[in-house]
Design an enzyme around this catalytic site. Sequence first.
Site, PDB file in Angstrom:
ATOM      1  N   ARG A 147       0.836  -1.192   0.000  1.00 20.78           N
ATOM      2  CA  ARG A 147       0.000   0.000   0.000  1.00 20.78           C
ATOM      3  C   ARG A 147       0.878   1.252   0.000  1.00 20.78           C
ATOM      4  O   ARG A 147       2.061   1.204   0.335  1.00 20.78           O
ATOM      5  CB  ARG A 147      -0.906   0.022   1.230  1.00 20.78           C
ATOM      6  CG  ARG A 147      -1.816  -1.198   1.366  1.00 20.78           C
ATOM      7  CD  ARG A 147      -2.595  -1.120   2.677  1.00 20.78           C
ATOM      8  NE  ARG A 147      -3.520  -2.241   2.841  1.00 20.78           N
ATOM      9  CZ  ARG A 147      -3.222  -3.371   3.491  1.00 20.78           C
ATOM     10  NH1 ARG A 147      -2.023  -3.517   4.041  1.00 20.78           N
ATOM     11  NH2 ARG A 147      -4.115  -4.339   3.604  1.00 20.78           N
ATOM     12  N   LYS A 171      -1.852  -2.370   7.992  1.00 22.42           N
ATOM     13  CA  LYS A 171      -2.978  -1.845   8.765  1.00 22.42           C
ATOM     14  C   LYS A 171      -2.955  -2.416  10.177  1.00 22.42           C
ATOM     15  O   LYS A 171      -2.564  -3.554  10.399  1.00 22.42           O
ATOM     16  CB  LYS A 171      -4.301  -2.209   8.069  1.00 22.42           C
ATOM     17  CG  LYS A 171      -4.559  -1.419   6.793  1.00 22.42           C
ATOM     18  CD  LYS A 171      -5.932  -1.744   6.230  1.00 22.42           C
ATOM     19  CE  LYS A 171      -6.259  -0.870   5.026  1.00 22.42           C
ATOM     20  NZ  LYS A 171      -7.595  -1.172   4.471  1.00 22.42           N
ATOM     21  N   HIS A 240      -2.825   2.322  -5.752  1.00 23.38           N
ATOM     22  CA  HIS A 240      -3.641   1.130  -5.529  1.00 23.38           C
ATOM     23  C   HIS A 240      -3.884   0.366  -6.832  1.00 23.38           C
ATOM     24  O   HIS A 240      -4.115  -0.843  -6.803  1.00 23.38           O
ATOM     25  CB  HIS A 240      -4.970   1.515  -4.865  1.00 23.38           C
ATOM     26  CG  HIS A 240      -5.277   0.672  -3.666  1.00 23.38           C
ATOM     27  ND1 HIS A 240      -4.519   0.695  -2.514  1.00 23.38           N
ATOM     28  CD2 HIS A 240      -6.240  -0.254  -3.451  1.00 23.38           C
ATOM     29  CE1 HIS A 240      -5.024  -0.166  -1.632  1.00 23.38           C
ATOM     30  NE2 HIS A 240      -6.066  -0.756  -2.187  1.00 23.38           N
ATOM     31  N   ARG A 243      -1.146  -1.966  -6.981  1.00 14.56           N
ATOM     32  CA  ARG A 243      -1.403  -3.062  -6.025  1.00 14.56           C
ATOM     33  C   ARG A 243      -2.373  -4.072  -6.637  1.00 14.56           C
ATOM     34  O   ARG A 243      -2.165  -5.280  -6.564  1.00 14.56           O
ATOM     35  CB  ARG A 243      -1.961  -2.480  -4.724  1.00 14.56           C
ATOM     36  CG  ARG A 243      -2.329  -3.510  -3.654  1.00 14.56           C
ATOM     37  CD  ARG A 243      -2.656  -2.761  -2.364  1.00 14.56           C
ATOM     38  NE  ARG A 243      -3.421  -3.530  -1.401  1.00 14.56           N
ATOM     39  CZ  ARG A 243      -2.885  -4.346  -0.502  1.00 14.56           C
ATOM     40  NH1 ARG A 243      -1.582  -4.536  -0.476  1.00 14.56           N
ATOM     41  NH2 ARG A 243      -3.646  -4.984   0.366  1.00 14.56           N
ATOM     42  N   HIS A 266      -4.262  -9.023   3.597  1.00 15.40           N
ATOM     43  CA  HIS A 266      -5.706  -8.967   3.783  1.00 15.40           C
ATOM     44  C   HIS A 266      -6.107  -9.742   5.036  1.00 15.40           C
ATOM     45  O   HIS A 266      -5.520 -10.782   5.348  1.00 15.40           O
ATOM     46  CB  HIS A 266      -6.429  -9.575   2.576  1.00 15.40           C
ATOM     47  CG  HIS A 266      -6.459  -8.687   1.383  1.00 15.40           C
ATOM     48  ND1 HIS A 266      -6.717  -9.146   0.103  1.00 15.40           N
ATOM     49  CD2 HIS A 266      -6.266  -7.349   1.248  1.00 15.40           C
ATOM     50  CE1 HIS A 266      -6.673  -8.131  -0.749  1.00 15.40           C
ATOM     51  NE2 HIS A 266      -6.407  -7.040  -0.074  1.00 15.40           N
ATOM     52  N   TYR A 275     -10.296 -10.494  -6.852  1.00 12.03           N
ATOM     53  CA  TYR A 275      -9.357 -10.586  -7.977  1.00 12.03           C
ATOM     54  C   TYR A 275      -9.638 -11.794  -8.852  1.00 12.03           C
ATOM     55  O   TYR A 275      -9.275 -11.802 -10.022  1.00 12.03           O
ATOM     56  CB  TYR A 275      -7.920 -10.619  -7.457  1.00 12.03           C
ATOM     57  CG  TYR A 275      -7.528  -9.348  -6.745  1.00 12.03           C
ATOM     58  CD1 TYR A 275      -7.340  -8.163  -7.444  1.00 12.03           C
ATOM     59  CD2 TYR A 275      -7.378  -9.316  -5.368  1.00 12.03           C
ATOM     60  CE1 TYR A 275      -7.013  -6.981  -6.793  1.00 12.03           C
ATOM     61  CE2 TYR A 275      -7.042  -8.145  -4.707  1.00 12.03           C
ATOM     62  CZ  TYR A 275      -6.866  -6.987  -5.422  1.00 12.03           C
ATOM     63  OH  TYR A 275      -6.546  -5.826  -4.780  1.00 12.03           O
TER      64      TYR A 275
END
Length: 294
Positions: A147, A171, A240, A243, A266, A275
């Site tokens: 990210r 995150k 992004h 990404r 994730h 995806y």
Amino acid sequence: MKAVDRFISYLIADKGYSKATTDIYYSTLFELWRYIRRTEETLNWSNINKDIIRNWITKEAERGISSLTIRKKMSAVRSFYKYLLLTEQTTNNPTQSIVNPKARKRLPTFLKETEINHLLDNVHFDDDYESQRNYLILLTFYSTGIRLSELIGIHHADINLYDAELRVLGKRNKQRIIPFGNELKQAFEKFIQLKKDAGIDLTTRFFCRTNGKPMTPPEVRSIVKTYLSMVTTQQKKTPHVLRHSYATTMLNNGANLESVKQLLGHESISTTEIYTHTTFVELKKEYDKAHPRA
């Protein structure tokens, strides 16, 4: 709103939530509180019922708020009531039987491999510090799928050239290790030498300006947009997108879903599954183009 203030402090201190996330939580709860008080002044967090919450959701939808945004707002409200129950500030949970509106999943925007190859192989980058830094930013995004915040946060110590591994802080302050290939390794080595030649302190952030100061998110976004504009006409030209391109390329070339989930950082496999929809859409396009009876 004192309960909300305590909740936000709890999210920051105990859960490690970012300021951006807690700002969203606060604004959501402030909006709901205003709606509650406009409905009836005697209402508070402890005595509202599920109908109040449902009516608020309905009003949000009527204002044109997307189902995805409403789901995010409800996530904030649910977390708040879990906190109130945990800290015994209430025995009431009006969110318990609320069903979220179904969110329509938007397919992620990504570059085709031919566009990426044109960007990294054919677009000219000068040998000066800034040009090579910009090239490395693009290559790092595509080679690792990290990210924007993770890229900006990289320090020299996070790059293990011997084992070809990159450590990033994702995150909720979760670290993960991402492998990278020889192309990125050589680019890292070349850039480190450029920094030394430019007299830039290697204890600073890895991606920095010529004066050694860390790059800002708007600066990196601008760089990415400038170079993506050279190879694609699609509207989105953001970090992004690179990404998404990384994830799509990995799956198209045989990586399994669980591995890509871990590489992207994730929380849930369902986030990564989008995806697979993307790759199927591309596969269907190829079928329609190639099959004589399509």
